[in-house]
Design a protein around this motif. Structure first.
Motif, PDB file in Angstrom:
ATOM      1  N   SER A  73      54.130  28.092  31.269  1.00 40.68           N
ATOM      2  CA  SER A  73      53.648  27.404  32.613  1.00 40.68           C
ATOM      3  C   SER A  73      52.689  27.667  33.585  1.00 40.68           C
ATOM      4  N   SER A  75      52.334  28.379  37.131  1.00 38.72           N
ATOM      5  CA  SER A  75      53.293  29.099  38.010  1.00 38.72           C
ATOM      6  C   SER A  75      53.980  30.684  37.775  1.00 38.72           C
ATOM      7  N   HIS A  76      54.468  29.856  36.058  1.00 35.69           N
ATOM      8  CA  HIS A  76      55.594  31.585  35.415  1.00 35.69           C
ATOM      9  C   HIS A  76      55.048  31.852  35.726  1.00 35.69           C
ATOM     10  N   GLN A  78      51.759  33.291  36.481  1.00 34.24           N
ATOM     11  CA  GLN A  78      51.525  33.673  37.749  1.00 34.24           C
ATOM     12  C   GLN A  78      52.398  34.586  38.106  1.00 34.24           C
ATOM     13  N   ASN A  79      53.517  34.415  38.278  1.00 26.89           N
ATOM     14  CA  ASN A  79      54.658  35.169  38.765  1.00 26.89           C
ATOM     15  C   ASN A  79      55.379  36.262  37.712  1.00 26.89           C
ATOM     16  N   SER A  88      47.451  39.426  41.187  1.00 31.76           N
ATOM     17  CA  SER A  88      47.597  38.314  40.175  1.00 31.76           C
ATOM     18  C   SER A  88      46.988  39.039  39.030  1.00 31.76           C
TER      19      SER A  88
END
Length: 150
Positions: A73, A75-76, A78-79, A88
């Motif tokens: 995903s 968000s996952h 990016q983290n 980033s």
């Protein structure tokens, strides 16, 4: 050391580079005791992502493109990337593009517009603005200062 730092300036990469410095120095002090580092057969996910970015510098990749490519995903993804590199994914991709631009500016006579196009910027003026913002000087000024063979 260089490869570690090329993968970002996260605490993990900085510590690893620092520790490999001792190995590097030991090779000069004790050349007969030189042993090879064991290479990892399956590179870490971050290494695969960075290799993918390097192979696609001429493209306009988004975080969404990268997340889909590596089945995460957004968000996952990016983290994970930020945790491993300290920045980033898009900022890292821009740094890779500008690193390549710096190499081309210093080592070739290619026009700025050709260099910009080669690293995925169709508008050379936009490329110049990004380059100036990150490097603190225009591509032309960078070339004058860093041109190899002057």
């Amino acid at each position: 050391m260089y490869n570690s730092l090329e993968n970002g300036y996260s605490a993990e990469n900085l510590i690893y580079a620092n520790l490999t410095l001792y190995y590097f120095i030991a090779n000069f002090l004790f050349p007969k005791k030189n042993t090879e580092l064991v290479s990892v057969s399956n590179p870490e996910l971050t290494d695969k992502i960075i290799d993918y970015m390097k192979a696609n510098l001429a493209k306009k990749l988004t975080v969404e493109d990268l997340a889909v490519e590596f089945s995460y995903s957004v968000s996952h993804f990016q983290n994970l990337f930020r945790k491993k590199t300290g920045i980033s994914a898009i900022d890292y991709f821009i740094q890779l593009k500008l690193q390549k631009a710096c190499q081309l500016l210093a080592l070739s006579d290619l026009r700025i517009k050709v260099i910009a196009s080669g690293i995925g910027y169709s508008d050379p003026y936009y490329f110049s603005r990004i380059f100036n913002k990150v490097m603190g000087m225009s591509p032309v000024a960078y070339r004058k200062i860093n041109k190899i063979g002057n």
